[in-house]
Scaffold this motif. Sequence first.
Motif, short mmCIF file in Angstrom:
data_model
loop_
_atom_site.label_atom_id
_atom_site.label_comp_id
_atom_site.label_asym_id
_atom_site.label_seq_id
_atom_site.Cartn_x
_atom_site.Cartn_y
_atom_site.Cartn_z
N LEU A 10 62.08 72.84 47.49
CA LEU A 10 61.81 72.40 46.33
C LEU A 10 61.75 70.92 46.46
CD1 LEU A 10 64.24 74.66 44.12
CD2 LEU A 10 61.81 74.83 44.30
N ARG A 11 62.44 70.25 47.01
CA ARG A 11 62.40 68.82 47.16
C ARG A 11 61.13 68.27 47.83
NH1 ARG A 11 67.99 69.06 47.25
NH2 ARG A 11 68.16 69.35 49.60
N TYR A 12 60.84 69.25 48.74
CA TYR A 12 59.28 68.93 49.62
C TYR A 12 58.40 69.11 48.84
CZ TYR A 12 55.57 69.73 52.81
OH TYR A 12 54.48 69.71 53.50
N TYR A 13 58.16 70.27 48.04
CA TYR A 13 57.31 70.45 46.91
C TYR A 13 56.96 69.20 46.03
CZ TYR A 13 57.53 75.52 48.42
OH TYR A 13 57.57 76.49 49.14
N GLU A 14 58.15 68.69 45.57
CA GLU A 14 58.04 67.49 44.76
C GLU A 14 57.45 66.35 45.54
OE1 GLU A 14 61.09 64.88 41.91
OE2 GLU A 14 61.79 66.54 42.88
N GLU A 15 57.90 66.21 46.87
CA GLU A 15 57.41 64.97 47.71
C GLU A 15 55.69 65.28 47.75
OE1 GLU A 15 59.05 64.92 51.41
OE2 GLU A 15 61.29 64.69 50.42
N GLN A 16 55.14 66.41 47.89
CA GLN A 16 53.96 66.66 47.95
C GLN A 16 52.92 66.76 46.60
OE1 GLN A 16 52.59 67.08 51.18
NE2 GLN A 16 54.46 66.29 51.37
N GLY A 17 53.84 66.55 45.51
CA GLY A 17 53.13 66.58 44.18
C GLY A 17 52.79 67.94 43.82
N LEU A 18 53.33 68.94 44.20
CA LEU A 18 53.26 70.21 43.87
C LEU A 18 54.00 70.71 42.57
CD1 LEU A 18 53.18 71.95 47.55
CD2 LEU A 18 51.17 71.15 46.14
N ILE A 19 55.06 70.08 42.36
CA ILE A 19 55.98 70.20 41.33
C ILE A 19 56.41 69.00 40.87
CG2 ILE A 19 56.44 72.68 41.65
CD1 ILE A 19 59.32 71.58 42.78
N VAL A 20 56.71 68.60 39.52
CA VAL A 20 57.33 67.43 38.71
C VAL A 20 58.71 67.93 38.36
CG1 VAL A 20 56.71 65.90 37.22
CG2 VAL A 20 54.97 66.90 38.63
N ALA A 21 59.57 67.16 38.74
CA ALA A 21 60.91 66.96 38.15
C ALA A 21 61.32 65.59 37.25
CB ALA A 21 61.81 67.27 39.05
N GLU A 22 61.80 65.72 36.07
CA GLU A 22 62.02 64.67 35.24
C GLU A 22 63.53 64.43 35.85
OE1 GLU A 22 60.47 63.42 32.62
OE2 GLU A 22 58.85 64.84 33.30
N ARG A 23 63.82 63.04 35.59
CA ARG A 23 65.19 62.62 35.99
C ARG A 23 65.88 62.46 34.85
NH1 ARG A 23 66.57 62.52 41.64
NH2 ARG A 23 64.50 62.47 42.88
N CYS A 24 67.25 62.86 35.03
CA CYS A 24 68.27 62.71 33.94
C CYS A 24 68.92 61.39 34.18
CB CYS A 24 69.48 63.98 34.12
SG CYS A 24 68.82 65.52 33.72
N ALA A 25 69.49 61.10 33.07
CA ALA A 25 70.15 59.85 33.29
C ALA A 25 71.18 59.75 34.33
CB ALA A 25 71.32 59.52 31.87
N PRO B 8 47.36 75.60 53.16
CA PRO B 8 48.41 74.52 53.51
C PRO B 8 48.48 73.71 52.23
CG PRO B 8 46.08 74.02 54.25
CD PRO B 8 46.06 75.45 53.97
N THR B 9 49.65 73.05 52.20
CA THR B 9 50.10 72.27 50.86
C THR B 9 48.91 71.32 50.57
OG1 THR B 9 51.32 70.71 52.10
CG2 THR B 9 52.50 72.60 51.29
N ARG B 10 48.13 70.84 51.35
CA ARG B 10 47.26 69.91 50.77
C ARG B 10 46.07 70.36 50.01
NH1 ARG B 10 42.88 70.30 54.02
NH2 ARG B 10 43.42 71.32 55.99
N ILE B 11 45.80 71.98 50.55
CA ILE B 11 44.87 72.48 49.78
C ILE B 11 45.43 73.11 48.38
CG2 ILE B 11 43.23 74.74 49.78
CD1 ILE B 11 42.24 72.58 51.72
N ILE B 12 46.67 73.57 48.41
CA ILE B 12 47.27 74.10 47.50
C ILE B 12 47.30 72.95 46.36
CG2 ILE B 12 49.38 74.90 46.22
CD1 ILE B 12 50.03 76.18 49.08
#
Length: 131
Positions: free
Chosen positions: A17-32, A58-62
Amino acid sequence: MRIGELSERTGTPRRLLRYYEEQGLIVAERCANGYRSYDEACADRVRQIRGLLDAGLPTRIIKQILPCLNAPRAIHFPDATPEMLATLERECDRMTERIETLVRNRDAVSAYLDVVRATRLPDAVGPAPTA
Protein backbone atom coordinates in the motif's frame (compact mmCIF):
# COMPACT_ATOMS: atom_id res chain seq x y z
CA MET A 1 -9.53 4.39 7.48
CA ARG A 2 -5.96 3.73 8.52
CA ILE A 3 -3.47 1.63 6.59
CA GLY A 4 -4.02 -1.47 8.74
CA GLU A 5 -7.75 -1.51 8.01
CA LEU A 6 -7.15 -0.94 4.30
CA SER A 7 -4.67 -3.80 4.34
CA GLU A 8 -7.21 -6.12 6.00
CA ARG A 9 -10.08 -5.13 3.71
CA THR A 10 -8.08 -5.67 0.54
CA GLY A 11 -5.71 -8.46 1.55
CA THR A 12 -2.83 -6.22 0.53
CA PRO A 13 0.26 -5.94 2.71
CA ARG A 14 0.91 -2.50 4.21
CA ARG A 15 4.25 -2.33 2.46
CA LEU A 16 2.52 -2.69 -0.93
CA LEU A 17 0.00 0.00 0.00
CA ARG A 18 2.86 2.37 0.78
CA TYR A 19 4.44 1.43 -2.56
CA TYR A 20 1.17 2.15 -4.39
CA GLU A 21 1.14 5.54 -2.70
CA GLU A 22 4.76 6.22 -3.70
CA GLN A 23 3.84 5.34 -7.30
CA GLY A 24 0.88 7.74 -7.23
CA LEU A 25 -1.69 4.95 -7.61
CA ILE A 26 -3.50 5.78 -4.36
CA VAL A 27 -3.61 8.89 -2.22
CA ALA A 28 -3.64 9.13 1.55
CA GLU A 29 -4.39 12.14 3.68
CA ARG A 30 -2.17 12.71 6.68
CA CYS A 31 -3.69 13.07 10.12
CA ALA A 32 -2.29 15.50 12.68
CA ASN A 33 -0.34 12.61 14.23
CA GLY A 34 1.21 11.76 10.83
CA TYR A 35 -0.81 8.59 10.26
CA ARG A 36 -2.15 7.87 6.81
CA SER A 37 -5.89 8.09 6.33
CA TYR A 38 -7.63 6.58 3.31
CA ASP A 39 -11.17 7.22 2.13
CA GLU A 40 -13.64 4.40 1.57
CA ALA A 41 -13.22 4.41 -2.23
CA CYS A 42 -9.54 3.57 -1.80
CA ALA A 43 -10.34 -0.07 -1.00
CA ASP A 44 -12.01 -0.48 -4.40
CA ARG A 45 -9.10 1.30 -6.05
CA VAL A 46 -6.61 -1.07 -4.41
CA ARG A 47 -8.62 -4.10 -5.58
CA GLN A 48 -8.65 -2.63 -9.07
CA ILE A 49 -4.88 -2.10 -8.97
CA ARG A 50 -4.33 -5.65 -7.74
CA GLY A 51 -6.47 -7.01 -10.57
CA LEU A 52 -4.52 -5.04 -13.15
CA LEU A 53 -1.23 -6.19 -11.65
CA ASP A 54 -2.46 -9.78 -11.66
CA ALA A 55 -3.32 -9.32 -15.33
CA GLY A 56 0.31 -8.43 -15.92
CA LEU A 57 0.17 -4.65 -16.32
CA PRO A 58 3.11 -2.74 -14.85
CA THR A 59 2.42 0.08 -12.38
CA ARG A 60 3.57 2.76 -14.86
CA ILE A 61 0.78 1.70 -17.25
CA ILE A 62 -1.74 1.31 -14.43
CA LYS A 63 -1.03 4.86 -13.31
CA GLN A 64 -1.84 6.13 -16.79
CA ILE A 65 -5.10 4.24 -17.22
CA LEU A 66 -6.54 4.47 -13.69
CA PRO A 67 -8.22 7.83 -14.34
CA CYS A 68 -10.07 6.26 -17.27
CA LEU A 69 -11.44 3.39 -15.21
CA ASN A 70 -13.71 5.50 -13.02
CA ALA A 71 -15.92 6.63 -15.90
CA PRO A 72 -15.31 4.35 -18.89
CA ARG A 73 -17.81 6.15 -21.11
CA ALA A 74 -16.02 9.45 -20.58
CA ILE A 75 -12.52 8.37 -21.51
CA HIS A 76 -10.52 11.29 -22.78
CA PHE A 77 -6.83 10.64 -23.16
CA PRO A 78 -5.27 13.56 -25.02
CA ASP A 79 -1.68 12.70 -24.05
CA ALA A 80 -1.70 9.08 -25.28
CA THR A 81 1.51 8.61 -27.24
CA PRO A 82 1.92 6.06 -30.03
CA GLU A 83 4.38 4.23 -27.76
CA MET A 84 1.85 4.03 -24.94
CA LEU A 85 -0.85 2.79 -27.30
CA ALA A 86 1.52 0.13 -28.65
CA THR A 87 2.37 -0.92 -25.09
CA LEU A 88 -1.31 -1.21 -24.18
CA GLU A 89 -2.00 -3.23 -27.33
CA ARG A 90 0.84 -5.62 -26.45
CA GLU A 91 -0.45 -5.94 -22.90
CA CYS A 92 -3.97 -6.59 -24.15
CA ASP A 93 -2.66 -9.30 -26.51
CA ARG A 94 -0.66 -10.82 -23.65
CA MET A 95 -3.75 -10.87 -21.41
CA THR A 96 -5.74 -12.55 -24.18
CA GLU A 97 -3.07 -15.25 -24.45
CA ARG A 98 -3.13 -15.76 -20.68
CA ILE A 99 -6.92 -16.02 -20.71
CA GLU A 100 -6.79 -18.60 -23.50
CA THR A 101 -4.21 -20.61 -21.54
CA LEU A 102 -6.32 -20.44 -18.38
CA VAL A 103 -9.41 -21.58 -20.29
CA ARG A 104 -7.49 -24.55 -21.77
CA ASN A 105 -6.16 -25.48 -18.34
CA ARG A 106 -9.60 -25.15 -16.75
CA ASP A 107 -11.14 -27.30 -19.46
CA ALA A 108 -8.43 -29.96 -19.03
CA VAL A 109 -8.97 -30.08 -15.25
CA SER A 110 -12.76 -30.27 -15.76
CA ALA A 111 -12.36 -33.13 -18.23
CA TYR A 112 -10.09 -34.93 -15.79
CA LEU A 113 -12.63 -34.48 -12.99
CA ASP A 114 -15.43 -35.76 -15.23
CA VAL A 115 -13.45 -38.94 -16.00
CA VAL A 116 -12.50 -39.48 -12.36
CA ARG A 117 -16.08 -38.96 -11.19
CA ALA A 118 -17.49 -41.26 -13.89
CA THR A 119 -15.09 -44.11 -13.07
CA ARG A 120 -15.30 -43.82 -9.32
CA LEU A 121 -17.06 -46.63 -7.49
CA PRO A 122 -20.13 -45.53 -5.52
CA ASP A 123 -18.74 -46.83 -2.23
CA ALA A 124 -15.41 -45.07 -2.82
CA VAL A 125 -16.87 -41.65 -2.05
CA GLY A 126 -14.66 -40.93 0.91
CA PRO A 127 -11.49 -42.30 2.46
CA ALA A 128 -11.59 -45.91 3.62
CA PRO A 129 -12.73 -46.25 7.25
CA THR A 130 -9.99 -47.05 9.72
CA ALA A 131 -10.27 -49.93 12.17
